[in-house]
Scaffold this active site. Structure first.
Site: not given
Ligand SMILES: Cc1ncc(COP(=O)(O)O)c(C=O)c1O
Lengths: 405, 125
Positions: A75-76, A155, A183, A203, A205, A241, A328
């Site tokens: 996702g990032t 999220n 999400q 993403s 995972h 790759t 916190c």
């Molecule tokens: C809304 C959203 N965008 C992006 C990400 C990032 O995804 P990844 O962990 O695959 O880089 C997350 C996960 O934490 C997410 O919840």
């Protein structure tokens, strides 16, 4: 300690890999280890696996062509590629980006980075439910706008945004539309044609696939500058790759998601509503996010007079894994930007609890959570110095200013 | 784990939780940055802290430092109580994460305020 029951209530943070996914992946480590770019059969076996995974993901999100599926590291990376790849590509014509205040840091920090290189960024606010207003978007968008990026669902609070309508407004203004669907894919029906988006991040995972792999959907014809330059993999949009085992896992996860989605969505929605309805019966609580425009697996509740980190650690001791938007619980010691954006005062954001359900959540898990959480809340409230009779004092402290540090 | 064993012990089973209804001194302090709030009530006899209780709104480390402060202060003279420092409490807890040091370790301040409150009331009599 070993007899403590384990209840995983943090499926928006990550999900366990489905055993069927894992099984399909295993072959691609030491047996089918070929490089998909090679002509010989070992390489071509990998290539075939890649093609199948691409078809499965395309099918899950209703992509017209498998050419629209760009595999990447998650996702990032999808979010970074969408923002930098569109905005930097059009920098000479257009210098404006629109996003929202409640995006994931992958979007927000990328936007801040682009600001430093001369891009103007508008961060749209949200209402008390976390919804972006279409009017605000209409007012913010100009001929200068290169890209609008609004997340499909948040999220933390689970609010589902009106993507279809925002994509239309964006296209009318001649800009490109991206959505972070990390999400939603696999949790609610996501159809890229129906939504009308140009780019969409996924993403693996978060949908019972392995970590470190994902997809950027790119509608055919959308001009994009790659983040990774190199050997020209993924039609030149993502060199390197291919992570075959990971991609195979994501493909299988996508297939399973498509198969299970209707039942899972119904099951999780019922469980979620039970959690929310019961928690709201506890005194001094509030629901964060929207009651119905909401991810089926997300319940986010603030318990007044209780601090989130203490709640999380007490729940952990009872075998429940959950998360909080409390300041916190972070090193920065500032409350969740999402909870602040929907207008929560910091001490209410402090008492937030996010429970996110998943494929293996059972009715027993829900009942156990409904038994344990109120006990923990009651216990912490009994020892809390922030209560009705000290409220005025606590509020007077706030007035001294609330610097970030 | 982020926290020491000692912190987790005091967080899981905090000592001296509550409010002394007919307290001789009461101190309440808060952190304006994150809203942590701590309240300490004491019972004084022969210039000694005979009984002490706390209530805290805050994270695990806020609860643990409060609990430890009461344990350390109980039985001490007022002068000894006033001499206690945040570092004393953190050390007894086998240390606190650095980012928690200033925000959650306020219980000693509440103790000092409770002692001062007692002394003020006594002088007014
Ligand atoms: C809304 C959203 N965008 C992006 C990400 C990032 O995804 P990844 O962990 O695959 O880089 C997350 C996960 O934490 C997410 O919840």
């Amino acid at each position: 300690m070993s007899e403590v029951r384990r209840v995983y209530m943090d499926n928006s943070a990550t999900t366990p890999v489905d055993p069927e996914v894992k099984e399909e992946m295993m072959r691609f480590f030491s047996e089918e280890y070929g490089n998909a770019s090679q002509m010989y059969s070992l390489g071509q076996n990998a290539n075939v696996a890649l093609i199948l995974a691409r078809e499965r993901v395309a099918s899950l999100i209703g992509a017209k062509s498998t050419n629209e599926i760009i595999f990447n590291s998650g996702g990032t990376e999808g979010d970074n590629t969408a923002l930098k790849g569109i905005v930097l590509n059009r920098k000479n014509e257009k210098k404006h980006l629109i996003t929202s205040e409640i995006e994931h840091p992958a979007i927000l920090n990328t936007s801040k980075y682009l600001e430093k290189s001369g891009i103007k960024v508008t961060y749209l606010p949200v209402d008390e439910f976390g919804l972006v207003s279409l009017e605000d978007l209409k007012n913010a968008i100009t001929k200068e706008t290169a890209l609008v990026s609004i997340m499909h669902a948040n999220n933390e609070i689970g609010t589902i945004e009106p993507i279809k309508e925002m994509a239309e407004i964006t296209h009318d203004a001649g800009a490109v539309f991206h959505t972070d669907a990390v999400q939603t894919v696999g949790k609610i029906p996501v159809d890229v044609e129906e939504l009308g988006v140009d780019l969409l991040s996924i993403s693996s995972h978060k949908l019972y696939g392995p970590k470190g792999v994902g997809v950027l959907y790119k509608k055919q014809g959308t001009r994009l500058e790659p983040l990774m330059h190199g050997g020209g993999h993924e039609k030149g949009f993502r060199s390197g790759t291919e992570n075959i085992s990971g991609i195979v896992g994501l493909g299988k996860a996508a297939e399973l998601a498509e198969k299970h989605l209707p039942q899972e969505q119904a099951k999780l929605t019922k469980m979620r509503d039970k959690l929310i309805d019961q928690f709201l019966k506890v005194k001094d609580t509030r629901l964060n996010g929207h009651r119905t425009k909401r991810l089926p697996h997300n319940a986010n509740i603030s318990f007044k007079y209780v601090e989130g980190e203490a709640m999380i650690l007490r729940l952990d001791a009872q075998g429940i894994y959950a998360s909080t938007g409390s300041a916190c619980s972070t090193k920065k010691l500032s409350a969740s930007h999402v909870l602040l954006a929907i207008g929560l005062r910091p001490e209410i954001a402090h008492g937030s609890l996010r429970l996110t359900l998943g494929r293996w959540t059972t009715d027993d898990d829900i009942d156990y959570t409904l038994k344990v959480v109120p006990e923990v809340v009651k216990d912490l409230r009994e020892m809390s110095a922030y209560r009705k009779d000290t409220e005025e004092f606590v509020m007077s402290l706030k007035d001294e200013g609330h610097d970030d540090h | 784990m982020l926290y020491s064993k000692k912190v987790m012990e005091h967080f899981s089973k905090p000592q001296n939780v509550g409010l002394i209804e007919d307290a001789d001194g009461r101190g309440i302090v808060g952190n304006p940055v994150c809203g942590d709030t701590m309240e300490i009530t004491i019972k004084v006899k022969d210039d000694k802290i005979e009984d002490i209780k706390f209530r805290t709104f805050g994270c695990a480390s806020a609860i643990a430092t409060s609990s430890m402060t009461t344990v350390m202060a109980k039985g001490k003279t007022l002068v000894e109580g006033l001499a206690m420092t945040r570092d004393d409490v953190a050390n007894e807890l086998q240390g606190l994460p650095s980012h928690k040091m200033h925000c959650s370790n306020l219980a000693v301040d509440a103790l000092h305020k409770a002692i001062e409150d007692y002394q003020k009331k006594k002088n007014e009599k």
